[in-house]
Motif scaffolding. Structure first.
Motif: not given
Length: 426
Positions: A291, A343-344, A347-348, A351, A354, A356-358
């Motif tokens: 990551v 996990w959500s 991502r908020q 994400g 980063l 990279e796209t999660l």
């Protein structure tokens, strides 16, 4: 020559061994397959990766910890931004910021909008002084207001430091931490964490150091009882074997408090130890590759979250690792639902910064719940903590559950090991 028998190979036991190994013989008896206790690394077959059983953030003010790392030659195994920087993200407001503390004692950071907690008022700084003076029966919630400094800094800081909800957590213990960190200014608050893993920083170098100096580490060896004669420990019971102790031998009991109650209560009239506990949940998500982050998150390596379940997110190569403190409050939640919720939140919060796209779907994951991660840091439980010195001439206690003046932290555990050795007169 004096020989010190250390029961328990967590950081308290390792600290005691490292402190005395140059002046006495040392044997560590660890019941588990490996040393480290609640601060160790291991290979997780399901993830196909090496992970820590928990995440720990150190501060530059943790003098006992840095002394310990220096003794075992591991002080360069930590990483951090080299400045008192703390990225945060409020999930409910969808707002990110970085707390940038001033190096000195004067809180100049509070006067700069781009360095302080968004929405905080200068009058809220008075809470810090009141917490420093908190009495032994006060709880953290008694000192918090409804302003942004409380919601976005002091409450999450207290929960992660004490691993106890603020309604029941000891304000005096929070004050003890603040007295050695925030009250000393940003120079005492630079964050550090293992560059590779907990074992690589705190455990493996210590064991290597102990063995290099002719110490012995016996894993998979449970001390089930002790023999006491005329106010001294004279034997350690291990299965059907009894190890006889000589007149110069000393014992450091550094196993967890439930074990101490089982083994020592019969020999120490009136013995008390914490008997209520709080859990910690750590969730490790395995991504296809390392990551990489932009901006402040890339510089610091972690971010604190408020307004959700997750509290701290660490970027560790291909692993996104999350810590949830005071996790007893989530005991009734389904693990899969917790994993999806966290996990959500990742991502908020993480994400967007980063490279990279999660993925939307939850990647391979491991949830680890330490049900007795720490004693509950309440005023009542703090009063149950024993001193290192005991009524038995050659026995001292160590562990973050003993009366270190700190809550259950790495710094407290390491301090306790050194204090046990001092209590034995070594």
């Amino acid at each position: 020559m004096t020989h010190v028998h250390i029961i328990g190979g967590g950081l308290a036991g390792l600290s005691a061994a490292v402190d005395v190994i140059g002046r006495a013989g040392v044997t560590i008896y660890e019941a588990g397959p490996a040393c480290g206790g609640r601060a160790r690394s291991y290979y997780d077959k399901a993830l196909g990766a090496r992970i820590d059983n928990g995440n720990h953030l150190l501060l530059s003010a943790n003098k006992a910890t840095f002394r310990y790392l220096g003794l075992i030659g591991a002080e360069k195994t930590l990483t951090g931004p080299g400045a008192p920087l703390f990225p945060w993200f409020d999930l409910s407001a969808n707002l990110g910021w970085t707390l940038k503390l001033s190096k000195g004692r004067v809180p100049f950071w509070a006067f700069a909008r781009n360095r302080r907690v968004p929405g905080m008022k200068l009058s809220e700084l008075a809470m810090l002084g009141r917490i420093l003076k908190a009495g032994p029966d006060a709880t953290v919630s008694e000192y918090l207001g409804d302003g942004m400094m409380s919601q976005r800094l002091l409450e999450p800081f207290a929960i992660s430091a004490l691993n106890t909800p603020v309604k029941t957590a000891s304000a005096a213990l929070l004050g003890a931490i603040m007295r050695e960190t925030l009250a000393l200014g940003g120079a005492a608050c630079c964050p550090w964490y293992p560059a590779e893993g907990l074992s690589e920083s705190f455990v493996d170098p210590a064991i290597a150091h102990i063995m290099r100096l002719q110490g012995e580490v016996r894993c998979g060896t449970r001390v089930s009882g002790v023999d006491v004669t005329q106010g001294r420990v004279t034997g350690l019971r291990i299965g059907n074997e009894t190890i006889a102790l000589g007149p110069e031998d000393k014992v450091v009991f550094a196993a967890p408090s439930p074990v101490a109650r089982t083994v020592l209560e019969a020999h120490l009239p009136g013995f008390e130890a914490p008997d209520a506990y709080e859990s910690i949940i750590n969730v490790h998500y395995r991504l296809p590759g390392p990551v990489q982050a932009r901006g402040m998150l890339n510089k610091v390596g972690f971010v604190g979250l408020v307004g959700g379940v997750a509290e701290w997110v660490y970027l560790k190569g291909e692993i996104l690792s999350v810590t949830v403190s005071a996790a007893n409050r989530y005991a009734d939640r389904d693990n899969d639902e917790l994993i999806a919720t966290i996990w959500s939140e990742i991502r908020q919060a993480v994400g967007p910064v980063l490279v990279e796209t999660l993925p939307v779907a939850v990647p391979p994951v491991r949830l680890v719940c330490e049900k007795r991660a720490t004693f509950a840091a309440t005023p009542a439980q703090d009063r149950l903590r024993p001193q290192a010195r005991t009524a038995l001439e050659n026995l001292a206690l160590a562990g973050d559950w003993t009366q270190t003046g700190f809550p259950s932290t790495i710094e407290g555990a390491i301090r306790s090991g050194s204090e046990a050795i001092r209590a034995l007169g070594l």
